[in-house]
Design an enzyme around this catalytic site. Structure first.
Site, PDB file in Angstrom:
ATOM      1  CG  ASP A  57     -62.575 -21.252 -48.936  1.00 30.45           C
ATOM      2  OD1 ASP A  57     -62.021 -21.758 -47.945  1.00 30.45           O
ATOM      3  OD2 ASP A  57     -63.799 -21.340 -49.152  1.00 30.45           O
ATOM      4  CD  GLU A 229     -61.930 -28.495 -46.047  1.00 30.13           C
ATOM      5  OE1 GLU A 229     -62.994 -29.060 -46.368  1.00 30.13           O
ATOM      6  OE2 GLU A 229     -61.902 -27.467 -45.320  1.00 30.13           O
TER       7      GLU A 229
END
Length: 360
Positions: A57, A229
Site C-alpha cells: 500500500d 478498494e
C-alpha cells in the site's frame, strides 16, 4: 656493507609496491572500496524495480522540493522524506506515531495516506481492535511545516452517519469542496464484499450526512474476491477527474487496477456521474514478475514534466496479501482523449530512467 645491502633491499621493495599500486589503479581498481561494491548509486541515471524489498500500500505526496512516503506497517505509522523517490531504499521509514494499546484503533493499521490540507498535514489510516469487523478510518493532524517533525495529534474516527466497516480512505478536492472516498461494506457484516463510497467533508476529520456508493464489483475481473478498494484520485492537465481503484482480492493474482471517470462538470456525490471502464487499466504480467499489481498512488517528477505511478506487486505467483508485496514506480502517459494510459508493469531488474529532474 650489510647496512647498505639492507637499505637497498628495502628501497627495492618500496619501489615494487608503488608500481603494483599504480598498475591496479590504472586497471580501474578502487582501493578505497571493497571488491564488488559497484558504482555510487547516486550517480546512476537509472534504477530498477522494486524500489524496496517490501512495502504494501505505498503512498507518495510531494510538497515543495520534497517527497514524503509511507506504506502499511501494521502497528504504527512511518514516514520517509526524500528528493528522489527512486532512491527510497537509502532512507529509513521513521515512526511518527504509534497508537496507544487497548483502543479501537490499536492494531492492524492499514494503508496510511498523508495529505496537506489548508496548511496542515493529515494522515488517514484504517485500524481495528484486533477484530477485522471493527475496522474504521481514523485521522491524525500535524501543524508543522515538515510532517516528519512536530507532533501528530489524534483527531478521532472519520465516518458517515452509517458508520460501517471502512478502510483505504482518500481525499478528493473538487471545485474547492473536499470529499472523502473509501472502501466499505454495504451491511454490518459483509466480509469479502467491498464497495467504494463517497461523502462530503465538513473539515479534514468530519463527514457530512450519509455516504453514496460509487462502485461495486460488476465485471468478471473484479469478482475474484468481490472487492473494490484502494481508491486514488488522478487529475489530468485540464482538471478532469479519474478515480483509480484496486479490484478483486489482494490474496489473488487477479488483483488489478480499475478506473472510474467523473463526467465533466459532474457531481462527485452522484454515482451516475461516474463511468466505470470495462477493462482493468493495469494488471498482472508474469513476464515482468508482477503479480497482483495494485493499491497505487500517483506523483509528478521533480521538474513537473512527467507523471509517475507507484504501486505494489508480488514478484511471484500466489504470494497473497503479505509483506512480499513490494513497491514499484514507473512513468505513465496520457491518451489523446485525456484519459491516463498506465501501460504494463515494467520487468523487475530492467533499467528505468530516473524521474526527470531527480537529483541525489
Amino acid at each position: 656493507m650489510r647496512t647498505n645491502l639492507f637499505r637497498n633491499i628495502f628501497y627495492s621493495f618500496c619501489w615494487l609496491l608503488v608500481l603494483t599500486l599504480s598498475c591496479q589503479k590504472e586497471k580501474g581498481t578502487d582501493l578505497k572500496k571493497p571488491p564488488g561494491t559497484g558504482p555510487d548509486p547516486n550517480t546512476e541515471t537509472t534504477f530498477t524495480n522494486p524500489i524496496l524489498p517490501s512495502g504494501p500500500d505505498p503512498w507518495v505526496i510531494k510538497q515543495g522540493e520534497y517527497y514524503y512516503y509511507t506504506h502499511t506497517l501494521g502497528n504504527r505509522i512511518g514516514l520517509a522524506k526524500t528528493k528522489a523517490v527512486s532512491r527510497l531504499s537509502q532512507l529509513p521509514l521513521n515512526t511518527v506515531w504509534t497508537p496507544p494499546a487497548g483502543t479501537n484503533y490499536s492494531t492492524n493499521l492499514w494503508a496510511p495516506e498523508l495529505h496537506f490540507i489548508n496548511g496542515k498535514w493529515y494522515i488517514y489510516f484504517a485500524a481495528d481492535d484486533t477484530r477485522d469487523i471493527n475496522h474504521r478510518m481514523y485521522v491524525l493532524e500535524n501543524t508543522a511545516a515538515d510532517p516528519t517533525t512536530g507532533e501528530w495529534v489524534f483527531k478521532g474516527k472519520i465516518a458517515d452517519t452509517s458508520d460501517k466497516w471502512a478502510i483505504d480512505g482518500t481525499v478528493l478536492d473538487y471545485n474547492g469542496q473536499l470529499y472523502f472516498i473509501w472502501s466499505g461494506w454495504r451491511g454490518e457484516n459483509d466480509p469479502g464484499i467491498q464497495q467504494l463510497y463517497i461523502a462530503r467533508m465538513i473539515n479534514p476529520w468530519t463527514l457530512e450526512g450519509t455516504r453514496a456508493m460509487l462502485s461495486e464489483p460488476t465485471y468478471a475481473w473484479e469478482k475474484n474476491g468481490l472487492v473494490n478498494e484502494g481508491p486514488q484520485i488522478l487529475k489530468n492537465s485540464s482538471g478532469r477527474v479519474f478515480l483509480v481503484y484496486s479490484a478483486s482480492g489482494c490474496w489473488t493474482d487477479d488483483y488489478a487496477l480499475g478506473m472510474l471517470t467523473l463526467k465533466e462538470g459532474g457531481n462527485p456525490l452522484i454515482p451516475g456521474d461516474w463511468t466505470k471502464s470495462p477493462n482493468p487499466v493495469f494488471k498482472t504480467k508474469p513476464a515482468s514478475n508482477a503479480y497482483g499489481p495494485g493499491h497505487n498512488s500517483f506523483f509528478k517528477s521533480p521538474d513537473g514534466k512527467e507523471d509517475w505511478l507507484i504501486y505494489h506487486a508480488n514478484s511471484a505467483a500466489k504470494q497473497g496479501c503479505g509483506d512480499t508485496r513490494n513497491p514499484r514506480i514507473q512513468p505513465f502517459t496520457w491518451n489523446a482523449d485525456g484519459t491516463p494510459n498506465l501501460g504494463e508493469p515494467v520487468s523487475t531488474g530492467s533499467p528505468i530512467p530516473r524521474p526527470s529532474g531527480e537529483v541525489p
